[in-house]
Each structure stands twice: as structure tokens, then as C-alpha cells.
Scaffold this active site. Sequence first.
Site, mmCIF file in Angstrom:
data_model
loop_
_atom_site.group_PDB
_atom_site.id
_atom_site.type_symbol
_atom_site.label_atom_id
_atom_site.label_comp_id
_atom_site.label_asym_id
_atom_site.label_seq_id
_atom_site.Cartn_x
_atom_site.Cartn_y
_atom_site.Cartn_z
ATOM 1 N N THR A 170 0.851 -1.190 0.000
ATOM 2 C CA THR A 170 0.000 0.000 0.000
ATOM 3 C C THR A 170 0.885 1.237 0.000
ATOM 4 O O THR A 170 2.083 1.160 0.241
ATOM 5 C CB THR A 170 -0.904 0.047 1.247
ATOM 6 O OG1 THR A 170 -0.079 0.242 2.412
ATOM 7 C CG2 THR A 170 -1.721 -1.229 1.406
ATOM 8 N N ILE A 220 6.480 -2.978 7.756
ATOM 9 C CA ILE A 220 6.482 -1.523 7.883
ATOM 10 C C ILE A 220 7.328 -0.958 6.750
ATOM 11 O O ILE A 220 8.504 -1.311 6.604
ATOM 12 C CB ILE A 220 7.067 -1.079 9.236
ATOM 13 C CG1 ILE A 220 6.322 -1.740 10.405
ATOM 14 C CG2 ILE A 220 7.021 0.442 9.344
ATOM 15 C CD1 ILE A 220 4.853 -1.390 10.491
ATOM 16 N N LYS A 221 6.746 -0.088 5.938
ATOM 17 C CA LYS A 221 7.467 0.501 4.810
ATOM 18 C C LYS A 221 8.239 1.737 5.266
ATOM 19 O O LYS A 221 7.653 2.671 5.821
ATOM 20 C CB LYS A 221 6.505 0.887 3.685
ATOM 21 C CG LYS A 221 5.936 -0.291 2.937
ATOM 22 C CD LYS A 221 4.978 0.141 1.834
ATOM 23 C CE LYS A 221 5.698 0.686 0.632
ATOM 24 N NZ LYS A 221 4.751 0.943 -0.495
ATOM 25 N N ILE A 222 9.538 1.710 5.004
ATOM 26 C CA ILE A 222 10.420 2.825 5.361
ATOM 27 C C ILE A 222 11.155 3.269 4.106
ATOM 28 O O ILE A 222 11.810 2.448 3.457
ATOM 29 C CB ILE A 222 11.423 2.411 6.452
ATOM 30 C CG1 ILE A 222 10.683 2.011 7.735
ATOM 31 C CG2 ILE A 222 12.413 3.538 6.731
ATOM 32 C CD1 ILE A 222 11.599 1.502 8.834
#
Length: 392
Positions: free
Chosen positions: A44, A139-141
Site C-alpha cells: 500500500t 512496515i514501509k520505510i
Amino acid sequence: MTDRLGDLTAAGVAVWLDDLSRVRLSSGGLDQLRREKHVAGVTTNPTIFAKALSDADEYNWQLKDLATRGIEVEEAVRMLTTYDVRWACDVMRPSYDGSDGVDGRVSIEVDPRVAHDTDKTVAEAKALWWLVDRPNLFIKIPATEAGLAAITATLAEGISVNVTLIFGLDRYSAVMEAFLTGLEQAKANGHDLSVIGSVASFFVSRVDSEIDKQLDKIGSAEAKALRGKAAVANAQLAYERYTEVFSSDRWQALADAGAHPQRPLWASTSTKNPDYRDVIYVEELIAPGTVNTMPESVVTAYAEHGETRGDTVTGAYDAARKVFADLAAVGIDMADVIATLEREGVEKFEASWGELLEGVRKSLTAAAQGTGAPNEAAKGNAEAARRAGGNA
């Protein structure tokens, strides 16, 4: 009947969906893609959520409750988005369990406005991990300079990470270094490495979009002949670096402790130029141990006419290097291209995040005042977010 997506999966490419909405969840559409189209993960971004929240009445009950409670807009956004991601994690759980925790992952992005602040990025990563509370979360970083330290620190906490917005080879090498260091610290902290996952999202089509624009400006026959070649070559050379890092003694020590490798994930794989084959960024990037995250239109297109020709990456390194030599010869400065793409990537997601906040703010106001369906207020903002952020 030919199962083209099954062939792609058998070739070592995990098919992930670059989209999520509550309608897709409540209708069973995501579960159907998992069962029938080999979709084994979900990604997402703020643009996707802005569109999702504007298109479905199914958010109205939650918006109304949030407005009644007087929840501030930023917290409301987190409650809305983590609700969907938690649900998606549950839908994808069979893929997670069936792959020993490798697939079945669902990604949610930290606030892109803190992409250049290591401490805030880590704090938000921990908060999202706690809020969703599912083992198959990513978790997108963003892979900014500040993001590299945040990647290491987040992994060291035992939190799984999807590193996003990678455009260049040197930054990709730095991302893999951050991953290895993070796992080493996680091991030292007593975490079980076998449950920590990670992918490195290497963006593809945006590279062609930027370089093609410059090639057109140069205008020579030699320049025009290079259109549409840079993105695939860039990703192929990234895979070469991946194979080098994950065949090292340093990696083997972590693998012996139960760690899974950080897989390359090909992102931004929808074709922006209609002159190019619509599945080019899938067909030309088939290699073992990779992920390709696609909007549903590309999933459908590959199911209809995609060609799985075996590994199209590992035998192409010399040809890829020649592409870059030819680009340099006509005047393309790759360092400048990569810097531009990283800066614009963060800026686009910041703009989309702002539009998402504004859309939810209007929806909360409408819900509190009882002035019609809350999500109607967000539709204009979602369209603006789509234009600002583009297709990943």
C-alpha cells in the site's frame, strides 16, 4: 488452461498486489486473488489509501464514530488505514503460514513527512507494528539517508521492514548493509530471526520515465534507441548485487541463525508509456527469490498474455552494463537521475499524504455535522492525491 501466474510463481517470482481497499476486503476480492491468481502479498501507499477512503461507503460508520469521539485527523487516518491492513493480514495469513513466513505479507507505510528524520521514523514504525499487531505485517520505510539508520534500528527491534523508494544501485547496496546490521543487532537483542522478514522495493518504471524524458530532449538517434532500456537494466544489476551479498559468509552466519534473505521487490511495475508492452516490467525481471508487486491491471494482463521464459535476469548483466555505458555516452548522468527520482518520490508521497489527511478531515467534519455521506467530501482530495502520487 494455461496458468501464467502459476508459471511465474514457479519461476521464483512472488506475485504481490499493489492495492488495498475495504471494498476489496469485504467483497472477498483479495481472498479470491490469493486463492485463484497466486497473489501472495499486498503493498500500500498513501495514494492507494486516499483513493480507497473516497470510493467506499463502508468507511462511513467508522468515520462517524471517530468524529463522535472527537479524534484528531492524523490519528483517524491511522485508525482507518491500520484497520484495513490488519484485515488484509488476516486474509493473507494462509500464504504466510504456508510459506514459513516468507510471503503473505501486507505493507503499511510510515508517514512520508518524517522520511528524513530517523528517530521519528523508528517511533512511528514501532507504533504501527503495535497497532496492527499481526506477524505478517511489513512496515514501509523510505530508503533515504535518514531511512537507512531507521531500517537498522527497526529491524533490531524485531520488526519486519519493507524498504521503499530505492532507485539506485549504491543506495540499494546501503539498504542491504542496513538490513544485515539490523539482523545482527536483532540477534544480539535476543529476537528470533526466523520471524523477521524484509524486502527491498526497487522502483522500475519511474526510471524509464525520467531517463526517456532526457533522451527525448537529447534527440539523437543514439539517444532515442536507448528509450525503455534503462529501468530493466538497472533492476538486473541490482539483482546481481543481491546475489553477491546473499552468498557472503556474513549472510551465511545469519542464515544459520534462522534468518530469511531480504528479497528484491520490483515496484512501480505498471507501464507508464503505452508504446511499451504492458507486462514488460514483469517478463524482463524474472529471477528466483524476487517479488513483483503489481496493480490488479498488471496481474490481469499477465494472467492473459504474460510470457514466463525462465530467468531473464542473471544472464543479462553484461548487456545491462552496456546500456549504462551507452547512456553515459549520450550524456545521461545517472547520479543526477537517481537523486531526482528519490527526491520526487518522497515529495509525491508527502503530497498524497497531505491530500489523504485533508480528505479525512473533510469527511470527519461532514460526519460530525451530519451533512451527507462522509466519504463524498474526500473524493476531490483523493483524485488530487492520485495525480500527485501517481501509480507506484
